[in-house]
Design a protein around this motif. Structure first.
Motif, PDB file in Angstrom:
ATOM      1  N   CYS A   1      10.797  10.953 -14.943  1.00  9.07           N
ATOM      2  CA  CYS A   1      11.470  10.573 -15.958  1.00  9.07           C
ATOM      3  C   CYS A   1      10.952   9.739 -16.740  1.00  9.07           C
ATOM      4  N   GLY A   2       9.644   9.732 -16.669  1.00  7.73           N
ATOM      5  CA  GLY A   2       9.209   8.818 -17.739  1.00  7.73           C
ATOM      6  C   GLY A   2       9.196   7.142 -17.510  1.00  7.73           C
ATOM      7  N   ALA A   3       9.769   6.951 -16.168  1.00  9.73           N
ATOM      8  CA  ALA A   3       9.411   4.843 -16.629  1.00  9.73           C
ATOM      9  C   ALA A   3       7.902   4.544 -16.831  1.00  9.73           C
ATOM     10  N   THR A   4       8.475   3.295 -17.267  1.00  6.34           N
ATOM     11  CA  THR A   4       6.418   2.779 -17.155  1.00  6.34           C
ATOM     12  C   THR A   4       6.399   1.497 -16.491  1.00  6.34           C
ATOM     13  N   HIS A   5       7.315   0.691 -15.874  1.00  2.79           N
ATOM     14  CA  HIS A   5       7.823   0.542 -15.279  1.00  2.79           C
ATOM     15  C   HIS A   5       8.702   0.368 -13.850  1.00  2.79           C
TER      16      HIS A   5
ATOM     17  N   ALA B   1       0.586  -1.170   0.168  1.00  2.62           N
ATOM     18  CA  ALA B   1       0.247  -0.365  -0.152  1.00  2.62           C
ATOM     19  C   ALA B   1       0.762   1.521   0.042  1.00  2.62           C
ATOM     20  N   ALA B   2       1.793   1.184   0.919  1.00  4.85           N
ATOM     21  CA  ALA B   2       2.793   2.251   0.863  1.00  4.85           C
ATOM     22  C   ALA B   2       3.882   2.106  -0.817  1.00  4.85           C
ATOM     23  N   VAL B   3       3.693   1.841  -1.195  1.00  4.74           N
ATOM     24  CA  VAL B   3       4.811   1.452  -2.679  1.00  4.74           C
ATOM     25  C   VAL B   3       3.963   1.812  -3.347  1.00  4.74           C
ATOM     26  N   ARG B   4       2.098   1.894  -3.716  1.00  2.00           N
ATOM     27  CA  ARG B   4       1.852   2.090  -4.253  1.00  2.00           C
ATOM     28  C   ARG B   4       0.750   3.631  -4.056  1.00  2.00           C
ATOM     29  N   GLU B   5       0.848   3.870  -2.613  1.00  2.00           N
ATOM     30  CA  GLU B   5       1.077   5.388  -2.422  1.00  2.00           C
ATOM     31  C   GLU B   5       1.794   6.253  -3.512  1.00  2.00           C
ATOM     32  N   ARG B   6       3.785   5.811  -3.257  1.00  2.00           N
ATOM     33  CA  ARG B   6       4.221   6.557  -3.623  1.00  2.00           C
ATOM     34  C   ARG B   6       4.462   6.678  -5.556  1.00  2.00           C
ATOM     35  N   ILE B   7       3.635   5.926  -5.627  1.00  2.98           N
ATOM     36  CA  ILE B   7       3.892   5.408  -7.059  1.00  2.98           C
ATOM     37  C   ILE B   7       2.731   6.596  -7.411  1.00  2.98           C
ATOM     38  N   ALA B   8       2.177   6.576  -6.924  1.00  2.00           N
ATOM     39  CA  ALA B   8       0.513   7.289  -6.919  1.00  2.00           C
ATOM     40  C   ALA B   8       0.432   9.375  -7.213  1.00  2.00           C
ATOM     41  N   ALA B   9       1.551   9.141  -5.758  1.00  2.00           N
ATOM     42  CA  ALA B   9       2.374  10.906  -5.863  1.00  2.00           C
ATOM     43  C   ALA B   9       3.647  10.772  -6.613  1.00  2.00           C
ATOM     44  N   ALA B  10       4.217  10.093  -6.971  1.00  2.09           N
ATOM     45  CA  ALA B  10       5.812  10.554  -8.134  1.00  2.09           C
ATOM     46  C   ALA B  10       4.351  10.448  -9.684  1.00  2.09           C
TER      47      ALA B  10
ATOM     48  N   ARG C   1       0.795  12.334 -14.453  1.00  5.44           N
ATOM     49  CA  ARG C   1       1.387  11.715 -15.158  1.00  5.44           C
ATOM     50  C   ARG C   1      -0.260  10.204 -14.095  1.00  5.44           C
ATOM     51  N   SER C   2      -0.561   9.844 -14.676  1.00  2.90           N
ATOM     52  CA  SER C   2      -1.145   9.118 -14.661  1.00  2.90           C
ATOM     53  C   SER C   2      -0.811   7.959 -13.657  1.00  2.90           C
ATOM     54  N   PRO C   3      -1.280   6.722 -12.466  1.00  2.00           N
ATOM     55  CA  PRO C   3      -0.318   5.773 -12.235  1.00  2.00           C
ATOM     56  C   PRO C   3      -0.614   4.482 -12.752  1.00  2.00           C
ATOM     57  N   ALA C   4      -1.686   4.673 -13.744  1.00  2.00           N
ATOM     58  CA  ALA C   4      -1.571   3.236 -14.534  1.00  2.00           C
ATOM     59  C   ALA C   4      -0.998   3.009 -15.687  1.00  2.00           C
ATOM     60  N   GLU C   5       0.008   4.493 -15.973  1.00  2.00           N
ATOM     61  CA  GLU C   5       0.546   3.770 -17.019  1.00  2.00           C
ATOM     62  C   GLU C   5       2.473   3.271 -16.275  1.00  2.00           C
ATOM     63  N   ILE C   6       2.123   3.044 -15.239  1.00  5.19           N
ATOM     64  CA  ILE C   6       3.220   2.713 -14.404  1.00  5.19           C
ATOM     65  C   ILE C   6       2.682   1.068 -13.418  1.00  5.19           C
ATOM     66  N   THR C   7       3.973   0.513 -14.565  1.00  6.38           N
ATOM     67  CA  THR C   7       2.963  -1.563 -13.652  1.00  6.38           C
ATOM     68  C   THR C   7       4.973  -1.767 -12.840  1.00  6.38           C
ATOM     69  N   LEU C   8       4.294  -2.059 -11.810  1.00  6.62           N
ATOM     70  CA  LEU C   8       4.891  -2.423 -10.751  1.00  6.62           C
ATOM     71  C   LEU C   8       5.626  -4.297 -10.892  1.00  6.62           C
ATOM     72  N   VAL C   9       6.504  -3.844 -11.004  1.00  5.81           N
ATOM     73  CA  VAL C   9       7.525  -5.243 -11.227  1.00  5.81           C
ATOM     74  C   VAL C   9       8.058  -5.842  -9.649  1.00  5.81           C
ATOM     75  N   ALA C  10       7.247  -6.548  -8.895  1.00  6.48           N
ATOM     76  CA  ALA C  10       8.114  -7.082  -7.943  1.00  6.48           C
ATOM     77  C   ALA C  10       8.854  -7.362  -7.935  1.00  6.48           C
TER      78      ALA C  10
END
Length: 246
Positions: A227-231, A15-24, A30-39
């Motif tokens: 800077c545009g990371a998608t993953h 949950a904390a990581v997803r919040e960081r991605i959304a905030a970034a 950008r939309s958080p939907a553009e970014i894939t989290l690879v665990a």
């Protein structure tokens, strides 16, 4: 720690990581939907992968075939469908094994490796694996061969990168999806990821479908997203400090 306690711990971290991605993403427009989290689950047990899957994580990264292959088999046997990302330096003699389970290989850094992986992916397709295999060209931001990546050589520093991209694109069994990089520890993340973005644009100019930018880890995902990371490849922020490798 019980199994349930471990899942709760991972859930809180996720949950904390997803919040960081959304905030970034919001900060970068950008939309958080553009970014894939690879665990990234290297050194962690398959049980942690199953917890992540139960929490909605579908993309899992490993960097050593000898660990990834049995883990992929174990989770598949448990009925869990995951997209496995091979993110470590890949030896050509491991290409056939990796092609048997990986959905995406992030670390193609030479023409010879592209050729070997293409042949392995073709064999895997003959054996029923989905084809083509997605592949990223790993670029070397600072020219350090120890970290892997296509090295800038000669008078045209971008040519090595483009040669590898062309080799991937030429293979019928591979699909060129974009680039991957690891930020050098002695570079400011913003500087490193600006160079990644430049190289990604260079490859997209020649290969418009190569839109993936795999960049950013637990300590620098915010700068990577800017800077545009998608993953983004996240390990310790999800699963805690890694046990030492044996």
């Amino acid at each position: 720690m019980t199994d349930e306690q471990r899942r709760e711990q991972i859930a809180a971290n996720l949950a904390a990581v997803r919040e960081r991605i959304a905030a970034a993403a919001a900060k970068a427009g950008r939309s958080p939907a553009e970014i894939t989290l690879v665990a990234v689950t290297k050194t962690y047990p398959a049980s942690d992968v199953l917890h992540l899957a139960a929490l909605g994580v579908a993309d899992v990264g490993e960097n050593r075939d000898q660990e990834a292959a049995p883990k992929a088999a174990e989770t598949a046997a448990a009925g869990v469908d995951l997209r496995w990302h091979f993110i470590g330096q890949l030896q050509r003699n491991k290409a056939r094994s990796v092609a048997s389970y990986a959905a995406m290989v992030h670390s193609v850094d030479s023409v010879r490796l592209a050729t070997a992986l293409g042949a392995a992916a073709a064999r895997a397709a003959d054996e029923g694996r989905p084809a083509p295999l997605d592949a990223l060209v790993q670029l070397s931001v600072d020219g350090d061969a120890e970290r892997g990546g296509a090295l800038a050589v000669g008078d045209d520093p971008d040519r090595a990168l483009l040669r590898v991209a062309e080799a991937v694109a030429a293979s019928p069994a591979l699909r060129l999806r974009g680039v991957m990089a690891v930020a050098p520890l002695d570079w400011a993340p913003e500087r490193a990821f600006a160079e990644v973005a430049r190289c990604a644009a260079l490859i997209r100019a020649a290969h418009p479908d190569a839109t993936v930018v795999s960049a950013g880890m637990s300590d620098d995902l915010d700068e990577a997203v800017a800077c545009g990371a998608t993953h983004v490849r996240i390990g310790s922020a999800l699963l805690g400090m890694r046990p030492p490798l044996r």
